[in-house]
Design an enzyme around this catalytic site. Structure first.
Site, PDB file in Angstrom:
ATOM      1  CG  ASP A 383      -2.001  -0.998   1.179  1.00  0.00           C
ATOM      2  OD1 ASP A 383      -2.301  -1.459   0.075  1.00  0.00           O
ATOM      3  OD2 ASP A 383      -2.563  -1.327   2.239  1.00  0.00           O
ATOM      4  CG  ASP A 698      -5.292   0.005   5.116  1.00  0.00           C
ATOM      5  OD1 ASP A 698      -5.964  -0.525   4.205  1.00  0.00           O
ATOM      6  OD2 ASP A 698      -4.933   1.190   5.086  1.00  0.00           O
ATOM      7  CG  ASP A 702      -6.818  -4.252   1.821  1.00  0.00           C
ATOM      8  OD1 ASP A 702      -7.053  -4.242   0.601  1.00  0.00           O
ATOM      9  OD2 ASP A 702      -6.458  -3.252   2.454  1.00  0.00           O
TER      10      ASP A 702
END
Length: 809
Positions: A383, A698, A702
């Protein structure tokens, strides 16, 4: 219940047993709760309210509540004592044979021999020395196992340690999950894992995933009137709300389930492989021992029977049979030396040591095999926000009132209505809040994007607290990866709201619901048909204005800023609840209030960490929901996007066939405007191509990608409980540098095991060859049983400790 607990519970109007009965009656709906008298009576009995616990409970650190209802701590497996571990070492069949042989040798040493001299018989020393060596081996092994178990318990305790958001004295704050008490009011948001059992106070579009307890994957609609019971361990799938805690720790549904499921950790794949290798080497050692006994037996038979009795007509002495005890002891000792007991021990020590050191490097290992797998990672899908950047967002630029500002304008530079709409929209369309940290400094808690907007309003002198308290929320449309926006519908007709918003005169004009929307700039802009002009009035969104905003988005995104548009719309009164819950009906024809450019500084250590990973042969890819221009700018800054690299968007990835994606993957370094399903597709293809993939995440969405990856890494600060539960490792500081350290320690495990294996196999082979050739040519092993045992002791324990605890390179 003991006397102290009974005395504490008498201060409340309800007991633990009654609360247990209340939660167990959930299958019968709300009947039991109605018998209680409903929420008002439950609040009264628990001495709490919708504003949470009072100042008295806080000052008392909830001591009375802990005494009456218990602490929020779950059951753990009973620890094995050192004595028990020591006795378990004696269950090894090889050691049992060796002990029996040593005892027989000790007893037979007192039988007089025909050639015994005047100096006496000292053969008993060998049996005693063997027994002493066995005692030391068991002691060292038991101590290592005891130390290992204590380390794993500390790590498991750290996994359960997290913060939860509660309301106390009417103010939101975060507390440690172990400090949660019965009577606390817990704030519930999408992706949260429930920290205790409770009864719902309020809810908006709330659905709970109870599959962890029931096994049913279908989410359950929750409502204070029809389905108010919330169960610990379940997760909030959608919506938000609040609940009052009724059962904690071992009294909660999850606590009772855990108590029946506690078990010791299973061996890792590397441990299983090396166990198999140890058995194979053991078979080789057993064969060598058998041949050694056979050779020694043949030589004994020739010397004692053929030569002495048959050829020399001598007398056979029964005492000469004691030599067979020596042969057996030597054979068993050879097997003991051959079997590399220290190999599994070295793996365990290395893993435990690595896990402990990884904890210091902000890696909380949830699954032991993740240590090994990280060492072989070939791809990292990371990310952006918080992992590559600092997640300390600040509004630095923006487009307001028809023009682009290269800084944050002062309050008096903008029309009052624009300032008002940003202030109120940021307050009501947000779950972030302000609290005081341990140093006494104010800090925002929650989504960092929302925190940046609240900070902007605060800098303009606007307080979110009175606006949020006085606003009646009707419904909300949650943010998700497909919508890329979040909206709330609030009631604008309350006089209390008008009082709270007295600084915002434009807000009293509309009598009815109003929707506030914020989200990704392209998404929200496409829904806008008007904007607030330089006078703060609503004006049509012309092609020229839309082009101006598009150019501002490109300018801000090219500088690495996250672009967020805030908008609103007045809803005509008279809509039914079903109509108000329809996002497609209400999220349209919005009025654009302004565009904000939010800066999230890059972490200083990230570019070098990315470079080191690339030098180690690992492909680093950035998968983010941000604008493609923002993503490319950040990726270049942290060395991810190279001149030959490819950057695509999520929609482009979705349209690709597997063959097309396989052709792009070798150069693919950035995926922008991605959804969790895009991340999952990328991970699936990488694994299909034989790559070992580590993925960071997060959000609740996900979880599939985190589970699919070889190693899932969840964010410890910004990550939801769903993501953490699906992960193998939790990054306690949300930092990419911690991913690099996890790879280093993973490789250190393999390096340490390789060193120990090379050392041990060398000593094993040499010892076996010497014992066998000595028996073949000299009639006895040059290395006695005691000598071999002591070599084995040093080799299997001290060497394991030394080589398995070497640091990462």
């Amino acid at each position: 219940m003991d006397t102290e607990s009974h005395a504490a519970s008498s201060t409340f109007g309800v007991t633990v047993e009654q609360l247990d009965e209340l939660m167990e009656s959930r299958e019968n709906g709300t009947k039991k709760l109605e018998e209680f008298g409903g929420l008002p009576v439950l609040f009264e009995k628990l001495k709490t309210s919708e504003d949470g616990l009072g100042q008295i409970d806080i000052d008392n650190a909830c001591a009375d509540r802990f005494s009456a209802f218990g602490r929020n701590v779950h059951a753990t497996p009973k620890s094995k004592s050192f004595i028990r571990l020591w006795l378990e070492c004696l269950k090894d069949p090889i050691l049992i044979i060796l002990i029996i042989s040593a005892i027989i040798s000790f007893l037979l040493s007192f039988i007089p021999k025909e050639d015994e001299g005047s100096e006496g018989n000292w053969d008993w020393i060998e049996g005693v020395a063997i027994l002493a060596a066995i005692v030391i081996v068991c002691t060292v092994t038991a101590f290592n196992d005891w130390s290992k178990e204590r380390q794993f318990r500390k790590l498991n305790a750290a996994k359960e340690d997290r913060m939860v958001t509660v309301i106390r004295t009417g103010v939101q704050q975060t507390i440690n999950i172990h400090d949660l008490a019965v009577g606390d009011v817990v704030d519930l948001q999408q992706g949260d894992q429930l920290p205790a059992d409770g009864v719902l106070i309020r809810a908006i579009n709330l659905e709970s995933d109870e599959s962890a307890l029931t096994g049913e994957s279908v989410t359950v609609n929750k409502d204070p009137k029809s389905s108010p019971f919330m169960l610990c361990g379940c997760t909030i799938a959608t919506g938000n709300g609040a609940m009052v805690v009724t059962n904690v720790g071992i009294h909660s549904e999850w606590g009772r389930t855990l108590a029946s499921l506690v078990k010791e950790p299973e061996p890792t794949p590397l441990q299983n492989k090396l166990d198999s290798l140890a058995k194979l080497i053991g078979y080789f050692g057993a064969g060598t021992a058998l041949f050694t006994v056979l050779v020694l037996g043949i030589r004994w038979a020739y010397k004692e029977i053929v030569k002495k009795v048959i050829i020399d007509n001598g007398t056979f002495h029964a005492s000469s049979l004691t030599a067979w005890i020596d042969f057996i002891i030597l054979a068993v000792t050879i097997v003991v030396v051959a079997v590399p007991e220290g190999l599994p021990l070295a793996v365990t020590i290395s893993l435990a040591y690595s896990m402990k050191r990884m904890m210091k490097d902000n890696n909380l290992v949830r699954h032991l095999n993740a240590c090994e797998t990280m060492g072989g990672a070939t791809n990292i899908c990371s990310d952006k926000t918080g992992t590559l950047t600092q997640n300390k967002m600040t509004v630095t630029q923006g487009w307001f009132a028809g023009r682009l500002f290269d800084r944050v304008p002062a309050r008096d530079e903008l029309p009052a209505s624009i300032v008002a709409h940003i202030g109120v929209g940021s307050a009501v369309n947000s779950t972030a809040f302000l609290q005081v940290d341990e140093a006494g400094q104010p800090e925002f808690v929650g989504s960092k994007t929302e925190c940046a907007l609240l900070q902007l309003s605060r800098n303009w002198g606007l307080d979110y607290v009175p606006v949020r308290k006085a606003t009646s929320e009707i419904t909300e449309y949650d943010f998700n990866s497909d919508r890329k926006r979040m909206s709330k519908v609030v009631d604008m007709t309350q006089s209390s709201y008008e009082e709270a918003a007295r600084d915002f005169p434009d807000f009293t004009a509309h009598a009815g619901p109003r929707i506030f929307c914020k989200g990704a700039s392209e998404m929200v802009l496409s829904l806008c048909t008007s904007y607030l002009d330089e006078q703060g009035q609503v004006a049509p969104m012309t092609d020229g204005v839309r082009k101006s905003i598009d150019e501002a988005i490109i300018s801000l995104a090219s500088n690495g800023l996250r672009t967020i548009i805030l908008a609103y719309r007045d809803i005509e009164p008279g809509q039914t609840p079903e109509q108000l819950n329809d996002s497609d009906l209400n999220e349209k024809e919005l009025t654009c209030v302004g565009l904000t450019g939010i800066m999230d500084p890059l972490r200083e250590e990230v570019p070098e960490s990315v470079r080191r990973c690339q030098m180690a042969g690992i492909m680093v890819r950035m998968v983010t929901g941000d604008n493609i221009l923002t993503a490319k700018s950040i990726a270049r800054s942290c060395n991810i996007l190279t001149e030959t690299g490819t950057a695509i968007t999520g929609p482009e990835l979705r349209r690709m066939t597997d063959a097309e994606l396989d052709a792009v993957i070798p150069t693919l370094q950035v995926v922008a405007r991605s959804t969790p399903s895009d991340k999952l597709k990328l991970v699936t293809r990488l694994r299909a191509l034989g790559e070992v993939v580590a993925v960071t995440g997060d959000g609740a969405n996900d979880a599939p990608a985190l589970k699919e990856a070889d190693v899932g890494l969840a964010m410890g600060i910004s990550g939801t409980e769903v993501a953490k539960e699906a992960s193998d490792i939790i990054l306690l500081d949300d930092n990419f540098h911690s991913v690099e350290m996890a790879i280093l320690w993973g490789r250190a495990v393999y390096d340490n095991i390789r060193k120990f294996l090379q050392f041990q196999l060398t000593v094993n082979v040499v010892a076996l060859v010497i014992a066998f050739t000595g028996a073949l040519f000299l009639g006895e092993s040059p290395l006695g049983a005691v000598q071999l045992l002591w070599v084995n002791l040093i080799m299997d324990t001290l060497a394991a400790l030394a080589l398995a605890t070497e640091g990462a390179p």
